[in-house]
Each structure stands twice: as structure tokens, then as C-alpha cells.
Scaffold this active site. Structure first.
Site, PDB file in Angstrom:
ATOM      1  CB  CYS A 162      -0.970  -0.011   1.176  1.00 22.53           C
ATOM      2  SG  CYS A 162      -0.203  -0.018   2.811  1.00 22.53           S
ATOM      3  CG  HIS A 214      -4.402  -0.443   3.791  1.00 19.57           C
ATOM      4  ND1 HIS A 214      -3.648  -1.289   3.009  1.00 19.57           N
ATOM      5  CD2 HIS A 214      -5.390   0.027   2.984  1.00 19.57           C
ATOM      6  CE1 HIS A 214      -4.154  -1.344   1.793  1.00 19.57           C
ATOM      7  NE2 HIS A 214      -5.221  -0.555   1.749  1.00 19.57           N
ATOM      8  CG  HIS A 226      -6.792   0.443  -1.458  1.00 16.75           C
ATOM      9  ND1 HIS A 226      -6.824  -0.570  -0.525  1.00 16.75           N
ATOM     10  CD2 HIS A 226      -7.947   0.296  -2.175  1.00 16.75           C
ATOM     11  CE1 HIS A 226      -7.928  -1.279  -0.663  1.00 16.75           C
ATOM     12  NE2 HIS A 226      -8.639  -0.780  -1.655  1.00 16.75           N
TER      13      HIS A 226
END
Length: 255
Positions: A162, A214, A226
């Protein structure tokens, strides 16, 4: 407790492939109120591929049903919450995420950080960093990598994690940001509500560990892009039943 988890993981590693290979045509159908070894194997596999289940107890309760439903949505399956052949096959094809011990994790992060590519001087923390005129170009770059697979430590179009994805996308647009999600969380100005977000801002979630573990880029209309651990680079909704409870805040970086 650690020994018990180790034994469970060992049993899972042996039995899960056996379960799928020997029951390819008749995998056990599991649903709410099911129980037993097959449910425990299911829970362990879901946890291993990045979904949060508090108790690996062999009881198919409402939490397991919710996680199964989310897994099915993430893999374009019928979101019934019932584990059928298609769900078992998708679980078999989904790569596990190995988090290891805390020391192992720290060593991995240190290595990732030390190997991060340089895109010039890092931008300053706690202030907007993205020119409004560059937002559309940044989002266009981000979308061009939809479908790139996930890999922990990945920071190139071969595979992203990420934060590696964000660093790469911003770097392609001439902006150097830190490599790790918790460092990226220091960028920009914290928002107090989702309504304050605008396209180009950053959004953060807590997943496999407490805090910002994240991250993604906000696209507008409740959507963000993402590198997900289960499906690679993709677009999701902040209101998604998996992401909404894990959302910890946005950072306003557009100036």
C-alpha cells in the site's frame, strides 16, 4: 498461547491444501452455526490472507459470516456469507500474508525503508504538499496501475504494497514522500470528517496492527484507490463494510 497458535498454524498448513485437493468437487458447505475442523480451517485461512477474525474457534458465528461476505465481495463472488465451492477455490488462490514476529516485522520494515527509491528531497510533514493543478495527473497515474498485484515490500509496477504504491505514484508526479504508511500519516493536515476530504488527499486505516497500517488516495464520491492485500491495486468505497470500521482518518494534502 504462542505454542497453541504455532500448532494451529501447523495443522492448518497440512490440512487446508488437503481439504481443497481432496474435496475439489464437493468442498464442505459452511454457513452460520456450522462448527468443527472445517470452520477452523476456514477462519485460519481468512486470517492468513488479511482478514481480521478475533477467535479461531471452529464456530461459524456472525463475525465469520461477515468476514466471509466481505471476502466474497472482494473477489467478485455472490456475497451470501455461505462458503461454497467457488469460495473455497478463491481462498486457495489467494496468497497468504506472513506477518511474523514483532522483531521480524521491524527488520522487514527497516529493510524496506532502507531500500526505498529516492525521488528527491522529502516533502515537509504537517502541511499540504500537492498542488491543486497536479491532482488530476496524480489520480490518472494512480489509476493506470489498477490490477497490479500486491506484494509486501513491493514498490514497483511489478507488485506494490500500500505505501510503496503511494510513494511510487507520487514520485512519478515529482513529489517525494516517505516509504512507510505510518510516516506518510504525518503528511498534510488531519481532517475531522470525511466531508473535508477532496480528491488527491490521503486516507488511512488500521488493519493487521494498531495505527495507520494501510493507506490510499481519495478519489472523491466516497471512493479511494489503494493496493489491497487481497486484490492488488483497486478502487473501493470508504463506506465498504470492511474498510469503514477500520478507517482512522484522512490527511488533507492538497493546497
Amino acid at each position: 498461547m504462542h505454542k497453541l497458535r504455532f500448532l494451529r498454524a501447523g495443522v492448518f498448513a497440512v490440512l487446508f491444501p488437503l481439504l481443497l485437493n481432496t474435496t475439489a468437487l464437493a468442498a464442505p458447505v459452511l454457513k452460520l452455526n456450522s462448527s468443527g475442523r472445517d470452520v477452523m480451517l476456514l477462519q485460519q485461512k481468512l486470517q492468513n490472507v488479511g482478514y481480521t477474525i478475533k477467535d479461531i474457534d471452529g464456530i461459524f458465528g456472525e463475525e465469520t459470516q461477515r468476514v466471509v461476505t466481505q471476502f466474497q465481495k472482494d473477489n467478485n463472488l455472490r456475497a451470501t456469507g455461505i462458503v461454497n465451492n467457488a469460495t473455497w477455490r478463491a481462498l486457495k488462490d489467494t496468497k497468504s500474508i506472513h506477518h511474523g514476529s514483532i522483531k521480524d516485522k521491524e527488520a522487514q520494515l527497516a529493510r524496506i525503508k532502507s531500500q526505498a527509491p529516492s525521488y528527491g528531497p522529502l516533502v515537509a510533514n504537517n502541511k499540504p504538499i500537492l498542488e491543486r493543478s497536479k491532482v488530476s495527473g496524480l489520480i490518472s497515474t494512480a489509476k493506470s496501475y489498477i490490477g497490479v498485484p500486491y506484494s509486501f515490500g513491493g514498490a514497483t509496477p511489478k507488485a506494490f504494497d500500500c505505501s510503496g504504491y503511494l510513494q511510487y505514484v507520487f514520485g512519478k508526479n515529482g513529489i517525494s514522500i516517505p516509504r512507510l504508511a505510518d510516516d506518510q500519516y504525518r503528511l498534510g493536515l488531519r481532517t475531522t470528517s470525511k466531508s473535508q476530504l477532496e480528491p488527491g488527499d490521503l486516507v488511512f486505516f488500521t488493519t493487521y496492527e494498531p495505527g495507520p497500517s494501510h493507506c490510499g488516495i481519495y478519489l472523491g464520491n466516497d471512493q479511494f484507490i489503494h493496493a489491497s492485500s487481497s486484490r492488488g491495486v483497486r478502487i473501493d468505497s470508504l463506506s465498504n463494510s470492511y474498510w469503514q470500521p477500520r478507517y482512522i482518518g484522512g490527511k488533507h494534502i492538497v493546497k
